[in-house]
Motif scaffolding. Structure first.
Motif, PDB file in Angstrom:
ATOM      1  N   GLY A  27      71.691  28.151 -50.985  1.00  0.00           N
ATOM      2  CA  GLY A  27      71.285  28.074 -49.585  1.00  0.00           C
ATOM      3  C   GLY A  27      70.177  27.077 -49.320  1.00  0.00           C
ATOM      4  N   HIS A  28      69.479  26.646 -50.352  1.00  0.00           N
ATOM      5  CA  HIS A  28      68.436  25.643 -50.162  1.00  0.00           C
ATOM      6  C   HIS A  28      69.056  24.274 -49.936  1.00  0.00           C
ATOM      7  CE1 HIS A  28      64.780  27.891 -52.072  1.00  0.00           C
ATOM      8  NE2 HIS A  28      65.283  28.493 -51.010  1.00  0.00           N
ATOM      9  N   ASN A  29      68.465  23.494 -49.014  1.00  0.00           N
ATOM     10  CA  ASN A  29      69.076  22.218 -48.682  1.00  0.00           C
ATOM     11  C   ASN A  29      68.286  21.015 -49.183  1.00  0.00           C
ATOM     12  OD1 ASN A  29      66.907  22.236 -46.959  1.00  0.00           O
ATOM     13  ND2 ASN A  29      68.078  21.890 -45.091  1.00  0.00           N
ATOM     14  N   THR A  30      67.137  21.261 -49.815  1.00  0.00           N
ATOM     15  CA  THR A  30      66.387  20.144 -50.392  1.00  0.00           C
ATOM     16  C   THR A  30      66.177  20.391 -51.884  1.00  0.00           C
ATOM     17  OG1 THR A  30      64.315  21.182 -49.674  1.00  0.00           O
ATOM     18  CG2 THR A  30      65.178  19.412 -48.305  1.00  0.00           C
ATOM     19  N   VAL A  31      66.329  19.337 -52.658  1.00  0.00           N
ATOM     20  CA  VAL A  31      66.171  19.404 -54.103  1.00  0.00           C
ATOM     21  C   VAL A  31      65.255  18.267 -54.546  1.00  0.00           C
ATOM     22  CG1 VAL A  31      67.329  19.254 -56.341  1.00  0.00           C
ATOM     23  CG2 VAL A  31      68.422  20.472 -54.443  1.00  0.00           C
ATOM     24  N   PHE A  32      64.324  18.593 -55.418  1.00  0.00           N
ATOM     25  CA  PHE A  32      63.322  17.636 -55.865  1.00  0.00           C
ATOM     26  C   PHE A  32      63.344  17.546 -57.390  1.00  0.00           C
ATOM     27  CE2 PHE A  32      61.053  17.648 -51.794  1.00  0.00           C
ATOM     28  CZ  PHE A  32      61.490  18.839 -51.249  1.00  0.00           C
ATOM     29  N   ALA A  35      62.969  21.380 -58.319  1.00  0.00           N
ATOM     30  CA  ALA A  35      62.511  22.356 -57.341  1.00  0.00           C
ATOM     31  C   ALA A  35      63.472  22.321 -56.164  1.00  0.00           C
ATOM     32  CB  ALA A  35      61.088  22.059 -56.881  1.00  0.00           C
ATOM     33  N   SER A  36      63.608  23.444 -55.482  1.00  0.00           N
ATOM     34  CA  SER A  36      64.448  23.445 -54.284  1.00  0.00           C
ATOM     35  C   SER A  36      63.713  24.144 -53.149  1.00  0.00           C
ATOM     36  CB  SER A  36      65.806  24.106 -54.547  1.00  0.00           C
ATOM     37  OG  SER A  36      65.694  25.513 -54.716  1.00  0.00           O
ATOM     38  N   GLY A  37      64.140  23.840 -51.943  1.00  0.00           N
ATOM     39  CA  GLY A  37      63.508  24.421 -50.772  1.00  0.00           C
ATOM     40  C   GLY A  37      64.408  24.284 -49.558  1.00  0.00           C
ATOM     41  N   GLY A  40      61.914  25.240 -60.997  1.00  0.00           N
ATOM     42  CA  GLY A  40      62.609  25.765 -62.149  1.00  0.00           C
ATOM     43  C   GLY A  40      61.687  25.803 -63.356  1.00  0.00           C
ATOM     44  N   PRO A  41      62.208  26.249 -64.498  1.00  0.00           N
ATOM     45  CA  PRO A  41      61.384  26.377 -65.702  1.00  0.00           C
ATOM     46  C   PRO A  41      61.105  25.062 -66.409  1.00  0.00           C
ATOM     47  CG  PRO A  41      63.617  27.043 -66.173  1.00  0.00           C
ATOM     48  CD  PRO A  41      63.559  26.780 -64.702  1.00  0.00           C
ATOM     49  N   GLY A  42      61.829  24.018 -66.032  1.00  0.00           N
ATOM     50  CA  GLY A  42      61.592  22.706 -66.617  1.00  0.00           C
ATOM     51  C   GLY A  42      62.444  22.409 -67.836  1.00  0.00           C
TER      52      GLY A  42
END
Lengths: 112, 111
Positions: free
Chosen positions: A28-33, A93-95, A104-106
């Motif tokens: 459901g998150h639409n941004t990913v970093f 990361a997502s948001g 995330g854990p990396g």
């Protein structure tokens, strides 16, 4: 408990090899970093996507790094060819736009 | 260029005491601020955030204070516990997407 997942958690490779890191954002998150963390530079933003479209990849070395989102559930970061200076922890990361980024854990990457 | 920085790289606090972690920012256009906690071997974990139309926000045992006049952000942790030992990062954004992170403050809780 929704969370960002990343694979692999650890990767050791030799200089010149291709490295692919994967991220599954929170549904459901639409941004990913994509971020890179080192002792010297701290947390650096490499690239980010909104609705799967790349918005900014200015933090990424273009000649060897590439980031893609083949679909809404998968983001990839590739390094080809890898170099020792790429050794770092890579975070996804997502948001949801204006909301918090969840990390995330990396993936801990070591390039020999 | 503009950056987010932390006043102190390390903080040692007695268990049960309150902790205050400070952060200075220089981008006057920043309108969103966030604190993360990072434990060894893990990714940054969201603690609390605040928008520029507020000057204080409280969570569970944590309070974030924002002083836009002097471009200062602080995180207060009440009754610090051993599990609070970690690196704390402040971050700021002026467009709701890109976060700029500070260098981090290492908090060590003494038993």
């Amino acid at each position: 408990d929704a969370r960002v997942t990343q694979t692999p958690r650890d990767k050791v490779t030799e200089m010149g090899q291709e490295v692919t890191m994967r991220c599954q954002p929170i549904l459901g998150h639409n941004t990913v970093f994509w971020y890179r963390q080192t002792m010297m530079q701290g947390l650096e933003l490499l690239a980010y996507f909104r609705n799967r479209a790349p918005l900014d990849d200015s933090g990424m070395p273009k000649d060897r790094f590439s980031a893609e989102m083949p679909d809404a559930t998968l983001a990839t970061l590739k390094i080809q060819p890898s170099e020792p200076r790429d050794s770092a922890v890579y975070f996804c990361a997502s948001g949801n736009g204006a909301d918090t980024q969840y990390f995330g854990p990396g993936t801990r990457l070591t390039v020999l | 260029g503009e950056s987010v920085g932390l006043h102190l790289p390390t903080l040692s606090v007695q268990e049960g005491d309150n902790s205050i972690i400070n952060c200075a920012y220089s981008n006057s256009a920043s309108d969103y601020f966030i604190w993360y906690k990072q434990e060894s071997g893990k990714g940054p974990q969201f603690i609390i955030d605040i928008r520029s139309n507020m000057d204080k926000r409280q969570g569970q045992r944590v309070t974030v204070l924002l002083n836009k006049t002097v471009k200062h952000l602080s995180l207060q942790i009440a009754a610090t516990q051993p599990g609070d030992s970690a690196v704390y990062f402040c971050a700021e954004s002026d467009n709701d997407y890109k976060l700029s992170f500070g260098a981090g403050t290492t908090v060590t809780v003494r038993a």
